[in-house]
Design a protein around this motif. Structure first.
Motif, PDB file in Angstrom:
ATOM      1  N   ALA A  88      -7.152  -0.796  -3.205  1.00 42.53           N
ATOM      2  CA  ALA A  88      -8.426  -1.356  -2.730  1.00 42.53           C
ATOM      3  C   ALA A  88      -8.236  -2.779  -2.217  1.00 42.53           C
ATOM      4  CB  ALA A  88      -9.457  -1.325  -3.861  1.00 42.53           C
ATOM      5  N   ALA A  91     -16.901  -5.129  -1.957  1.00 37.26           N
ATOM      6  CA  ALA A  91     -16.817  -4.004  -1.025  1.00 37.26           C
ATOM      7  C   ALA A  91     -18.206  -3.469  -0.691  1.00 37.26           C
ATOM      8  CB  ALA A  91     -15.946  -2.902  -1.618  1.00 37.26           C
ATOM      9  N   ALA A 142     -11.544   0.568   0.946  1.00 42.85           N
ATOM     10  CA  ALA A 142     -11.421  -0.083  -0.356  1.00 42.85           C
ATOM     11  C   ALA A 142     -12.451   0.451  -1.333  1.00 42.85           C
ATOM     12  CB  ALA A 142     -11.574  -1.588  -0.202  1.00 42.85           C
ATOM     13  N   ARG A 200      -6.645  -2.694   1.149  1.00 39.22           N
ATOM     14  CA  ARG A 200      -7.610  -2.284   2.170  1.00 39.22           C
ATOM     15  C   ARG A 200      -8.547  -3.442   2.513  1.00 39.22           C
ATOM     16  NH1 ARG A 200      -6.899   0.554   5.741  1.00 39.22           N
ATOM     17  NH2 ARG A 200      -4.823  -0.240   5.360  1.00 39.22           N
ATOM     18  N   LEU A 201      -8.977  -4.191   1.513  1.00 41.76           N
ATOM     19  CA  LEU A 201      -9.848  -5.339   1.770  1.00 41.76           C
ATOM     20  C   LEU A 201      -9.127  -6.387   2.601  1.00 41.76           C
ATOM     21  CD1 LEU A 201     -11.625  -5.804  -1.701  1.00 41.76           C
ATOM     22  CD2 LEU A 201     -12.701  -5.122   0.458  1.00 41.76           C
ATOM     23  N   GLU A 227       0.826  -1.211   0.000  1.00 39.66           N
ATOM     24  CA  GLU A 227       0.000   0.000   0.000  1.00 39.66           C
ATOM     25  C   GLU A 227       0.859   1.261   0.000  1.00 39.66           C
ATOM     26  OE1 GLU A 227      -3.504   2.070   2.723  1.00 39.66           O
ATOM     27  OE2 GLU A 227      -3.059  -0.078   2.940  1.00 39.66           O
TER      28      GLU A 227
END
Length: 255
Positions: free
Chosen positions: A141, A179, A153, A144-145, A120
């Motif tokens: 994304a 999401a 995300a 983040r997930l 990230e």
């Protein structure tokens, strides 16, 4: 008495064609390898038309996807070292030459190794330098997930959807629906999966749509989607076979 003239030994005609025959055989083997590799990754697509009608396109495909072709599922390349050593080399390369390409390569390796925070960090730098980079937004994304931040995300995936819903042949679109589900927007997710299954009809997307229909109590619609999927999936890519298997199980549940 004069001896009859010696007749020179005849050399079989096929030996004149042996070198070109070997080259042709190797060329065909390379062409077939690229066709199979492309099908395993993407299913039947425009590359295969290029392979059939413009054979040099196989070389172009090889150059574009070389890194993925020589990378095994265990993180080892066919001719390279393990994932850890590849990360070390990529980090060294980035210190020597801080280019966008070098940073992208390192970020992808971090993601492959499950180092999502490091991945990230790199993709945020990439996105800062190129705000329209949809691949960077997509990977952010995913990071983040993986870190249970569906809301974070979703912001990146909305950016991807606005830019190109077809990114990754619909896989980014599917992650967008994941999401939406994670933040409780089930109705929107169901509608997006309906559109996705129509735009990219393959077991991966059709099963995802049918599963959500079944979860919503719409069993008849789910069964219709699954039956159509199973009847038309003879040329599905190899990576979709797991969804075919699960689709057969789900059909029995909704029947």
């Amino acid at each position: 008495m004069d001896q009859p003239p010696e007749i020179p030994e005849q050399i079989p005609a096929y030996t004149h064609y042996l070198p070109s025959g070997i080259v042709s055989l190797l060329g065909f083997a390379f062409w077939l390898w690229m066709c199979v590799d492309c099908y395993r990754r993407m299913g039947l697509n425009v590359w295969h038309y290029l392979f059939l009608f413009f054979w040099p396109s196989t070389l172009l495909y090889f150059v574009v996807h070389m890194r993925q072709i020589f990378r095994g599922s265990s993180g080892r390349g066919l001719f390279g070292g393990g994932l850890k050593s590849r990360i070390t080399r990529a980090e060294q390369q980035l210190r020597v030459s801080d280019t966008l390409a070098a940073r992208v390569e390192l970020a992808e390796l971090y993601f492959e190794a499950g180092q999502y925070e490091a991945c990230e960090t790199e993709y945020r730098k990439i996105l800062a330098a190129d705000a329209g980079n949809l691949e960077a937004a997509y990977y952010l994304a995913l990071c983040r997930l993986q870190q249970n931040d569906a809301a974070g995300a979703l912001g990146f995936l909305e950016q991807v959807m606005q830019g190109n819903r077809k990114l990754r042949f619909g896989v980014a679109w599917l992650r967008y629906t994941d999401a939406l589900l994670a933040v409780g927007r089930r109705d929107e997710a169901l509608e997006e999966r309906r559109k996705l299954a129509r735009a990219f009809p393959r077991p991966l997307t059709e099963f995802a749509y049918a599963q959500l229909l079944a979860d919503a109590g719409q069993k008849e619609k789910a069964r219709a989607v699954l039956e159509d999927m199973l009847a038309t999936s003879h040329e599905a890519p190899a990576e979709d076979r797991v969804w075919l298997k699960q689709g057969k199980a789900l059909v029995r549940q909704v029947t």
